[in-house]
Structures are given as structure tokens and as C-alpha cells.
Design a protein around this motif. Structure first.
Motif, short mmCIF file in Angstrom:
data_model
loop_
_atom_site.label_atom_id
_atom_site.label_comp_id
_atom_site.label_asym_id
_atom_site.label_seq_id
_atom_site.Cartn_x
_atom_site.Cartn_y
_atom_site.Cartn_z
N THR A 42 0.83 -1.21 0.00
CA THR A 42 0.00 0.00 0.00
C THR A 42 0.86 1.25 0.00
O THR A 42 0.59 2.20 -0.74
CB THR A 42 -0.94 0.00 1.22
OG1 THR A 42 -1.72 -1.19 1.18
CG2 THR A 42 -1.85 1.20 1.21
N ALA A 43 1.92 1.23 0.82
CA ALA A 43 2.82 2.39 0.86
C ALA A 43 3.51 2.58 -0.48
O ALA A 43 3.66 3.70 -0.97
CB ALA A 43 3.85 2.20 1.97
N LEU A 45 2.35 1.64 -3.39
CA LEU A 45 1.33 2.11 -4.32
C LEU A 45 1.08 3.60 -4.16
O LEU A 45 1.01 4.33 -5.14
CB LEU A 45 0.03 1.33 -4.08
CG LEU A 45 -1.19 1.79 -4.87
CD1 LEU A 45 -0.98 1.51 -6.34
CD2 LEU A 45 -2.41 1.08 -4.36
N GLN A 46 0.97 4.06 -2.92
CA GLN A 46 0.75 5.47 -2.68
C GLN A 46 1.95 6.29 -3.12
O GLN A 46 1.80 7.39 -3.64
CB GLN A 46 0.45 5.71 -1.20
CG GLN A 46 -0.92 5.21 -0.80
CD GLN A 46 -1.18 5.32 0.68
OE1 GLN A 46 -0.26 5.52 1.47
NE2 GLN A 46 -2.44 5.17 1.07
N ALA A 47 3.16 5.76 -2.92
CA ALA A 47 4.36 6.47 -3.35
C ALA A 47 4.41 6.56 -4.87
O ALA A 47 4.82 7.58 -5.44
CB ALA A 47 5.60 5.78 -2.82
N ALA A 49 1.71 6.33 -6.92
CA ALA A 49 0.56 7.09 -7.42
C ALA A 49 0.67 8.58 -7.10
O ALA A 49 0.12 9.41 -7.81
CB ALA A 49 -0.73 6.54 -6.84
N GLY A 50 1.40 8.92 -6.05
CA GLY A 50 1.52 10.31 -5.64
C GLY A 50 2.09 11.22 -6.72
O GLY A 50 1.46 12.21 -7.10
N GLU A 76 -9.51 5.27 -4.41
CA GLU A 76 -8.40 4.42 -4.02
C GLU A 76 -8.41 3.08 -4.76
O GLU A 76 -7.37 2.67 -5.27
CB GLU A 76 -8.43 4.20 -2.51
CG GLU A 76 -7.20 3.50 -1.99
CD GLU A 76 -7.19 3.44 -0.48
OE1 GLU A 76 -6.72 2.43 0.04
OE2 GLU A 76 -7.66 4.39 0.17
N GLY A 80 -5.54 1.93 -7.36
CA GLY A 80 -4.86 0.66 -7.09
C GLY A 80 -4.94 -0.30 -8.26
O GLY A 80 -3.94 -0.90 -8.65
#
Length: 169
Positions: A42-43, A45-47, A49-50, A76, A80
Motif C-alpha cells: 500500500t505504501a 502504491l501510494q508512493a 501514485a503520488g 483508491e 490501485g
């Protein structure tokens, strides 16, 4: 044996069967490792996608904010799934050893097509072999894709929306 004694013994047997543990002793450790892996994914993915979202905001301005607001809770999962699809396509691209055609290949293909299209024999052969049906279908598909693009561009299926004030008002 009285019914009360029989009831107590059957209740003990049921309790003992329910207290039997079938999971392995390492199940808690495995679950913790899986949770840690999921948190790491998840981290990641967020990194990933950011920066993409920041770039989209810079390019599209408020449109990206409005689209994100319209998606609400679906944002989200959509981001994802898009990231997963990107990774799968990247693996397929590498595994199949794909690459875009070079400029020379594109020029050679189009020049050979246009040179053969000038020749009457090409069209006669196309008609006699029955391949004209296939070419016609491709032409209709291309025209349809063009028309769908036009509809998307004007955001209306038929014509353009006009904000005219009635003359007799």
C-alpha cells in the motif's frame, strides 16, 4: 444415569471439541507477515501514485480535483487497480520483448501501402480475392472510432449544446 448427568457430559464433550485448535502455531506470525507485506504494498502504491497524481494536477488543473471528488470512495480502488494493470502490462511488455516500431519501419510501411494503392492491379486483386470486405470493415471501424472521439470532444452525442437566449423573451 440421570438425564442431568448425560446433559453435563455431552456439554463437556461439545466444549472440548470446540476448544480444539486446528490452526498451526505459526499462523499468527504468517498473518502478521502478510499484514506487513500488505502495508508495504500500500505504501509503495501510494508512493507510485503520488507523483502521477501531482503531474496530472499540474497538467489538468482543477479537472483532476473534480474527477477525484466525483470518484469519492472509489478513488483508491481505481488508482490501485490502475497501478496493478500498469505493472502487469509492463511484465507482458518485457516478457514478449515488445518495442514500438522505429520511424524507418513506419515510413517503409506507409510508403509501400501508398505505392501499392496507386496501382489499379492492387484494387482489382483486392476485389477478386474478396479482401475488400475486410478492408471495408476496417474502414468502418476507423470511422466509428473517429466519430466516438468527436462525441467525446463535444461532450454530446448529436451536435453542440448552444446556450441561446430566446428572441421573444
Amino acid at each position: 444415569m440421570s438425564s442431568l448427568t448425560l446433559l453435563r457430559s455431552s456439554a463437556r464433550a461439545v466444549a472440548q471439541r470446540q476448544s480444539v485448535r486446528f490452526a498451526s502455531s505459526g499462523a499468527e506470525e504468517t498473518a502478521a507477515a502478510a499484514k506487513a507485506k500488505a502495508a508495504e504494498a500500500t505504501a509503495k502504491l501510494q508512493a507510485a501514485a503520488g507523483p502521477a497524481l501531482d503531474k496530472a494536477k499540474a497538467v489538468f488543473g482543477g479537472v483532476a480535483d473534480r474527477a477525484g471528488g466525483l470518484l469519492g470512495a472509489y478513488r483508491e480502488p481505481i488508482v490501485g487497480n490502475a497501478a496493478v494493470a500498469k505493472e502487469v502490462l509492463k511484465q507482458v511488455y518485457v516478457a514478449e520483448k515488445m518495442s514500438p516500431p522505429s520511424l524507418a519501419q513506419v515510413q517503409q510501411t506507409y510508403s509501400s501501402f501508398f505505392n501499392s494503392a496507386k496501382d489499379f492491379g492492387f484494387w482489382r486483386n483486392l476485389y477478386e480475392s474478396g479482401q475488400w470486405k475486410k478492408v471495408g470493415i476496417y474502414a468502418v471501424e476507423a470511422y466509428g472510432i473517429f466519430k466516438i472521439g468527436e462525441m467525446i470532444g463535444r461532450r454530446h452525442v448529436v451536435g453542440y449544446k448552444l446556450n441561446e437566449v430566446p428572441a421573444h423573451a
